[in-house]
Design an enzyme around this catalytic site. Structure first.
Site, PDB file in Angstrom:
ATOM      1  N   LYS A   1       0.818  -1.219   0.000  1.00 53.24           N
ATOM      2  CA  LYS A   1       0.000   0.000   0.000  1.00 53.24           C
ATOM      3  C   LYS A   1       0.848   1.264   0.000  1.00 53.24           C
ATOM      4  O   LYS A   1       0.362   2.340  -0.340  1.00 53.24           O
ATOM      5  CB  LYS A   1      -0.961  -0.036   1.172  1.00 53.24           C
TER       6      LYS A   1
HETATM    7  C1  PLP Z   1      -4.359  -4.626   1.369  1.00 51.29           C
HETATM    8  C2  PLP Z   1      -3.630  -5.892   1.185  1.00 51.29           C
HETATM    9  C3  PLP Z   1      -4.108  -6.873   0.314  1.00 51.29           C
HETATM   10  C4  PLP Z   1      -5.406  -6.733  -0.423  1.00 51.29           C
HETATM   11  O1  PLP Z   1      -5.364  -5.730  -1.424  1.00 51.29           O
HETATM   12  P1  PLP Z   1      -6.732  -5.151  -2.018  1.00 51.29           P
HETATM   13  O2  PLP Z   1      -6.307  -4.058  -2.915  1.00 51.29           O
HETATM   14  O3  PLP Z   1      -7.501  -4.643  -0.827  1.00 51.29           O
HETATM   15  O4  PLP Z   1      -7.422  -6.266  -2.687  1.00 51.29           O
HETATM   16  C5  PLP Z   1      -3.352  -8.017   0.145  1.00 51.29           C
HETATM   17  N1  PLP Z   1      -2.218  -8.220   0.828  1.00 51.29           N
HETATM   18  C6  PLP Z   1      -1.737  -7.302   1.684  1.00 51.29           C
HETATM   19  C7  PLP Z   1      -0.481  -7.592   2.432  1.00 51.29           C
HETATM   20  C8  PLP Z   1      -2.418  -6.104   1.886  1.00 51.29           C
HETATM   21  O5  PLP Z   1      -1.928  -5.207   2.730  1.00 51.29           O
END
Ligand code: PLP
Length: 491
Positions: A110
């Site tokens: 993120k």
């Molecule tokens: C947020 C996250 C996801 C999921 O991603 P989305 O965009 O919400 O589908 C998967 N793995 C990790 C480690 C995350 O932080």
């Protein structure tokens, strides 16, 4: 170019307005209905590094931002805060490739979006001559929270409030958040799960509490400004494979994506619409396999109880960004999407038409796994390839193998890696070496590094020495009061 709500065709917004607002007034999500008409010329981008690629792709989504604005945002975000010079490097693991998205300031994927979103936002405010303070409301299943806190830390004229499920995140994730510095950051534990936190935030938006002094906005992937930067790394990985002669330009590839709120995989779909040669998007879920069931049957049903798993960032029953995907596949049928989302709200489920269901299955391949199989995958991958994966990535790894077997396909597959294994050190350690006498996650982080001869990311290495700065815990139904009180103080 304008952004529209997925639920009505009337209100047209500039990119800067959509980013500042976060979510449309009718509860829908901002989308660009013309996206499939825009095409990226792959060949011309072949020599680009990450920043150059970002400067080439972002203007497609942000036509009201000047080239120099975009360059400034990109420089702030990726100029020096990532631990790897390629920003999102790609590694060959056996016959597959792993796209590592976790080299940012908080060791989570993120970071890629949340490093740049605050700069999109402050630029938007300048464009719109909006001098109000922006309060960012964020619900997190673990990783968004810390990445958002890091991205917004000390950004002038903004405040960020992060709500996280008190008993639904890993110790390291919680520790990362409650030790966050910055004079504009607030971290609050919720007695509930991620869906409670997300619902709470959506309800606060629905009340439209923004006023003359304060604009509320969102750092969740419901904000289009979160999704746009994620499109870039799909192109980057593809072009890197071309440059390394692993594939030839215009060859098809698959991406296997560990999926929760459906933001990351949606960004991959947007890349496909822009012309990236993607064959299948492999949608990997954990024991909370609402998306798997949906792709298989065409029926979405969130009426399940939430399982807590070792991949907590995917412990989600309502994948918000699915709404954008359905909007695109329904050929922009605003009223149909609106109807489905109302059904979801009132009954917790909906069924799509056979026609739409077939289109979904053309794009997506569904997979899910449980904790035991995921631990086995972590161990096997390490034993066979000396490659260490976190539990989220390990689910995508299994999904890729499952697809290759089922489809008897030799199309190259990129496994999208969303977190550093050290963020989930306890479970990764136990997967490799079994339950032992060690339980302290920080100690396990160091043992894991030692026994696997890998390096702890700098952002995690000193975490345990940080001081706890945030201790609030509230019931989920108090979130609105909490925010209202804060707004009152600003009158
Ligand atoms: C947020 C996250 C996801 C999921 O991603 P989305 O965009 O919400 O589908 C998967 N793995 C990790 C480690 C995350 O932080």
């Amino acid at each position: 170019m304008r952004y529209f709500s997925t639920r009505n065709s009337k209100t047209a917004n500039l990119a800067s307005e959509a980013i500042l607002q976060g979510i449309a007034e009718d509860g829908g999500l901002f989308v660009d209905p013309q996206i499939r008409t825009r095409k990226v010329d792959l060949k011309s981008l072949l020599p680009c590094n990450y920043e150059q690629l970002a400067n080439a792709i972002l203007p497609i989504f942000l036509p009201d931002y000047s080239a120099s604005d975009i360059e400034a945002c990109v420089k702030h975000a990726y100029g020096s805060s990532f631990e790897h010079p390629d920003i999102t490097p790609i590694v060959k693991v056996g016959t597959d490739y792993v796209l590592e998205l976790f080299h940012g300031p908080t060791a989570a994927f993120k970071d890629v979006a949340l490093s740049i979103l605050p700069h999109f936002l402050t630029t938007a405010k300048e464009h719109l001559k909006d001098e109000r303070e922006v309060i960012i409301l964020t619900a997190t299943s673990g990783d968004t929270g810390k990445a958002a806190l890091a991205g917004f830390q000390d950004i002038p004229n903004t405040k960020i409030i992060v709500f996280y499920p008190k008993y639904g995140v890993s110790t390291i994730q919680e520790w990362q958040m409650i030790t966050s510095k910055g004079n504009n950051v607030i971290v609050v534990g919720i007695e509930g799960d991620f869906d409670d936190a997300q619902r709470g935030v959506k309800e606060i938006f629905a009340k439209q509490l923004s006023n003359q002094k304060v604009q509320l906005s969102s750092a969740n992937s419901i904000n289009i400004g979160r999704l746009i930067p994620q499109v870039i790394y799909y192109f980057h990985s593809y072009l890197t494979l071309c440059r390394n002669h692993e594939i030839t330009m215009h060859d098809l590839v698959n991406f296997a994506v560990p999926t929760g709120n459906f933001g990351n995989i949606l960004a991959a779909y947007y890349a496909k619409l822009l012309g990236l040669p993607i064959h299948k998007l492999i949608c990997a879920s954990n024991q909370n396999h609402v998306l798997y069931d949906f792709i298989k049957t065409g029926q979405y049903n969130r009426n399940h109880s939430l399982h807590k798993t070792i991949s907590p960032s995917m412990d989600i029953l309502v994948s918000s960004n699915l709404e954008r995907f359905l909007f695109e596949l329904s050929d922009h049928d605003y009223s149909y999407i609106s109807q489905l989302m109302n059904q979801l709200q009132s009954t917790g489920q909906y069924q799509v038409t056979d026609h739409l269901h077939n289109k979904i299955q053309d794009v997506l391949y569904p997979f899910y796994s449980n904790d035991e199989a995921t631990k086995t995958a972590i161990r096997e991958c390490f034993l066979s390839h000396q490659y260490l994966m976190d539990p989220h990535t390990a689910i995508a790894y299994q999904a890729a193998k499952d697809y290759q077997l089922q489809a008897e396909s030799k199309i190259p597959t990129v496994i999208v890696s969303t977190a550093s294994p050290f963020k989930f050190a306890s479970d990764v350690y136990k997967a490799l070496f079994g339950e032992g006498e060690h339980n302290d996650p920080f100690e396990l982080m160091e043992l894991l590094a030692f026994k696997t001869n890998t390096k702890i990311p700098a952002s995690l290495a000193h975490l345990k020495d940080n001081q706890i700065l945030h201790r609030d815990v509230i019931p989920a139904d108090q979130m609105e009061i909490f925010v209202r009180t804060l707004l009152e103080e600003r009158r």
